[in-house]
Write an enzyme that holds these catalytic residues in place. Structure first.
Site, PDB file in Angstrom:
ATOM      1  N   HIS A  99       0.841  -1.205   0.000  1.00  0.00           N
ATOM      2  CA  HIS A  99       0.000   0.000   0.000  1.00  0.00           C
ATOM      3  C   HIS A  99       0.869   1.245   0.000  1.00  0.00           C
ATOM      4  CE1 HIS A  99       0.711  -1.206   4.187  1.00  0.00           C
ATOM      5  NE2 HIS A  99       0.587   0.067   4.545  1.00  0.00           N
ATOM      6  N   HIS A 101       1.029   5.222   1.079  1.00  0.00           N
ATOM      7  CA  HIS A 101       0.437   6.261   1.907  1.00  0.00           C
ATOM      8  C   HIS A 101       0.430   7.559   1.114  1.00  0.00           C
ATOM      9  CE1 HIS A 101       0.817   4.086   5.849  1.00  0.00           C
ATOM     10  NE2 HIS A 101       1.694   3.410   5.142  1.00  0.00           N
TER      11      HIS A 101
END
Ligand SMILES: [Zn+2]
Length: 138
Positions: A99, A101
């Site tokens: 992922h 940010h």
């Protein structure tokens, strides 16, 4: 993956504050933000880390991360944003589903930049050579 927290968000088995979704990417609001508007951009296809992920996942999340950066700046009146990926435990990765940010930034928000450490004389050339050596090994 069956037990992966973020795959459960992708499959809608757990609730998340989703702000964007397409065929390959999901974006939701981080529950412990560095700043309001901090979102996580992930490929729907599971990959443990940035280093492990297929190129199409990297391309997809990078394009959406740009779009999210623009969106959070506009939504919160931020004057900048950071994009970050923690790759591996020593880099601070906690959830092993790749992922990115996207963190909106504000003047005086108190978040610190990384602290640089200068090289010794000549050391930078050795460092460059080590990396080029690995790249040339393919
Ligand atoms: Zn997963």
């Amino acid at each position: 993956m069956q037990d992966c927290l973020f795959c459960k968000f992708v499959r809608k088995e757990l609730p998340a504050e989703i702000v964007y979704e397409d065929d390959t990417v999901l974006v939701f609001v981080d529950i412990k933000p560095n700043n309001p508007g901090h979102v996580l951009v992930l490929p729907k296809a599971h990959a443990d880390t940035f280093a492990d992920a297929p190129e199409e996942s990297i391309q997809a999340i990078a394009l959406v991360a740009q779009r999210m950066g623009r969106a959070v700046m506009k939504a919160f009146g931020a004057t900048g944003f950071n994009i970050g990926v923690n790759n591996g435990q020593t880099a601070g990765q906690v959830i092993y589903h790749l992922h990115m940010h996207v963190i909106p930034r504000f003047e005086g928000d108190g978040l610190e930049h990384w602290h640089g450490k200068p090289y010794q004389d000549g050391e930078i050339a050795e460092v460059g050579q080590k990396i080029r050596n690995v790249l040339s090994l393919g």
